[in-house]
Design an enzyme around this catalytic site. Structure first.
Site, PDB file in Angstrom:
ATOM      1  N   TYR A 242      19.646  96.231  -1.296  1.00 44.03           N
ATOM      2  CA  TYR A 242      21.036  96.365  -0.869  1.00 44.03           C
ATOM      3  C   TYR A 242      21.937  96.682  -2.038  1.00 44.03           C
ATOM      4  CZ  TYR A 242      22.464  91.713  -2.638  1.00 44.03           C
ATOM      5  OH  TYR A 242      22.776  90.635  -3.434  1.00 44.03           O
TER       6      TYR A 242
ATOM      7  N   LYS B   9      17.379  94.814  -6.660  1.00 42.31           N
ATOM      8  CA  LYS B   9      18.389  94.142  -5.821  1.00 42.31           C
ATOM      9  C   LYS B   9      17.859  94.006  -4.388  1.00 42.31           C
ATOM     10  CE  LYS B   9      23.446  94.135  -5.248  1.00 42.31           C
ATOM     11  NZ  LYS B   9      23.640  92.720  -5.541  1.00 42.31           N
TER      12      LYS B   9
ATOM     13  N   GLU C  79      21.720  83.872 -14.813  1.00 42.73           N
ATOM     14  CA  GLU C  79      22.956  84.441 -14.257  1.00 42.73           C
ATOM     15  C   GLU C  79      23.478  83.519 -13.174  1.00 42.73           C
ATOM     16  OE1 GLU C  79      21.982  88.226 -12.310  1.00 42.73           O
ATOM     17  OE2 GLU C  79      20.021  87.417 -11.774  1.00 42.73           O
TER      18      GLU C  79
ATOM     19  N   LEU D 299      19.791  90.596 -12.602  1.00 44.70           N
ATOM     20  CA  LEU D 299      20.216  91.858 -12.013  1.00 44.70           C
ATOM     21  C   LEU D 299      21.059  92.617 -13.043  1.00 44.70           C
ATOM     22  CD1 LEU D 299      20.205  93.519  -9.342  1.00 44.70           C
ATOM     23  CD2 LEU D 299      22.539  92.689  -9.037  1.00 44.70           C
TER      24      LEU D 299
HETATM   25  N1  PDD Z   1      25.998  90.382  -6.086  1.00 46.54           N
HETATM   26  N2  PDD Z   1      23.591  89.053 -10.368  1.00 46.54           N
HETATM   27  C1  PDD Z   1      23.291  88.801  -9.087  1.00 46.54           C
HETATM   28  C2  PDD Z   1      22.170  87.861  -8.790  1.00 46.54           C
HETATM   29  C3  PDD Z   1      24.006  89.414  -8.038  1.00 46.54           C
HETATM   30  O1  PDD Z   1      23.693  89.164  -6.759  1.00 46.54           O
HETATM   31  C4  PDD Z   1      25.073  90.296  -8.363  1.00 46.54           C
HETATM   32  C5  PDD Z   1      25.873  91.002  -7.315  1.00 46.54           C
HETATM   33  C6  PDD Z   1      25.366  90.513  -9.726  1.00 46.54           C
HETATM   34  C7  PDD Z   1      26.465  91.439 -10.177  1.00 46.54           C
HETATM   35  O2  PDD Z   1      26.121  92.774  -9.962  1.00 46.54           O
HETATM   36  P1  PDD Z   1      27.247  93.891  -9.693  1.00 46.54           P
HETATM   37  O3  PDD Z   1      28.181  93.808 -10.833  1.00 46.54           O
HETATM   38  O4  PDD Z   1      26.496  95.162  -9.666  1.00 46.54           O
HETATM   39  O5  PDD Z   1      27.883  93.516  -8.386  1.00 46.54           O
HETATM   40  C8  PDD Z   1      24.599  89.899 -10.690  1.00 46.54           C
HETATM   41  C9  PDD Z   1      26.681  91.060  -5.003  1.00 46.54           C
HETATM   42  C10 PDD Z   1      28.123  91.284  -5.265  1.00 46.54           C
HETATM   43  C11 PDD Z   1      26.416  90.313  -3.701  1.00 46.54           C
HETATM   44  O6  PDD Z   1      25.288  89.914  -3.516  1.00 46.54           O
HETATM   45  O7  PDD Z   1      27.321  90.176  -2.868  1.00 46.54           O
END
Ligand code: PDD
Length: 284
Positions: free
Chosen positions: A33, A148, A180, A204
């Site tokens: 996703y 992801k 994280e 991620l």
């Molecule tokens: N989550 N680390 C994890 C585990 C995440 O699920 C996310 C993003 C990030 C940040 O990635 P980015 O900057 O590309 O959004 C880091 C999204 C926002 C979610 O699951 O809703």
């Protein structure tokens, strides 16, 4: 009011959107996703999300049912149809429907679903002024967190642990080092140095992370991409997280201990401003 969502080539009212019970996303979490934010009706860092989507699919040997141009068009059409000014576009691609078998099916057609979420106040968020409280928990996720995937059960459990402790989120710790947040990348600031975990399979590769680190370097801030411990975090002057839905969000408390002055710090504040300004300039 019913949203218009996108399912396998069609724009339909959300009540009419259907996916098979044999879909491997449903049975095996065999799907990936992306979440892209929308500000002023425009997509923030669409290119970055499209590139990471392709990487996630390739790592899992999964077909991409759409081109990048088609994907942009679908995102834009949903933003338009649902009149989104501030919010998110969620996109999911799974390996598709096939009789249940652990082995990947050879001829399944991928399933693609997109929907929007309106989030008024996303940019001018009260949380950004107040700061978040986080707790630390053990990182019990699988080893390919750079992909992801939709296997988000442990991050959901982490959010619930945080909620039960009166906090907003959890930072995950593995072998003594912070990986994280449950849905964001984690940072600390010591002196004038921003410290965040280096890229690898353990986290991620955040699209917001990449942009924020670039802006920080351009603004002559010092950046160290390395692992840090919870002890180091507790001694930090500031802490914050980044994600597509939170942008740059200060962390003011970890495990009940105030970080720095226990209020949002100036580095997080400045990075949030720069990130919002610069990304809006390039929004599509
Ligand atoms: N989550 N680390 C994890 C585990 C995440 O699920 C996310 C993003 C990030 C940040 O990635 P980015 O900057 O590309 O959004 C880091 C999204 C926002 C979610 O699951 O809703």
């Amino acid at each position: 009011m019913s949203r218009t969502v996108y399912v396998n080539g069609n724009y339909v009212p959300e009540e009419d959107a259907k996916v098979s019970v044999f879909d491997r996303g449903f049975l095996f979490a065999d799907g990936v996703y992306e979440v892209t934010s929308v500000l002023q009706g425009k997509l923030i860092d669409f290119d970055g999300h499209a590139v990471r989507l392709q990487r996630s699919l390739s790592e899992l040997d999964m077909k991409n049912p759409v081109t990048k141009d088609e994907l942009l068009e679908i995102h834009r059409e949903l933003v338009r149809a649902n009149d989104i000014d501030e919010g998110l576009v969620y996109l999911q691609i799974t390996r598709g429907a096939a009789d249940r078998d652990f082995a990947f099916p050879e001829d399944a057609e991928p399933t693609i679903v997109l929907f929007t979420q309106a989030k008024p106040g996303l940019a001018d968020s009260p949380k950004a002024k107040q700061g978040m409280k986080v707790i630390s928990i053990e990182d019990q996720r699988w080893g390919r967190r750079d992909i992801k995937t939709v296997q988000l059960l442990y991050p959901s459990m982490g959010k619930m642990m945080a909620k039960a402790a009166g906090a907003d989120d959890a930072w995950m710790v593995e072998d003594g080092f912070v990986t994280e947040g449950t849905s964001n990348n984690a940072y600390i600031v010591k002196g004038n140095t921003i410290i965040t975990r280096h890229l690898g399979n353990e986290i991620l590769h955040g699209i917001t992370r990449a942009a924020v680190l670039k802006f920080a370097r351009e603004a002559q801030m010092k950046v160290e991409e390395r692992a840090f411990t919870m002890e180091e975090a507790l001694q930090a002057d500031e802490a914050f997280v980044t994600s597509a839905s939170a942008f740059v969000m200060p962390v003011v408390e970890i495990d009940g201990n105030p970080i720095g002055k226990g209020a949002p710090g100036s580095v997080a504040y400045r990075l949030r401003e720069i990130y919002l300004d610069e990304s809006l300039k390039k929004a599509v």
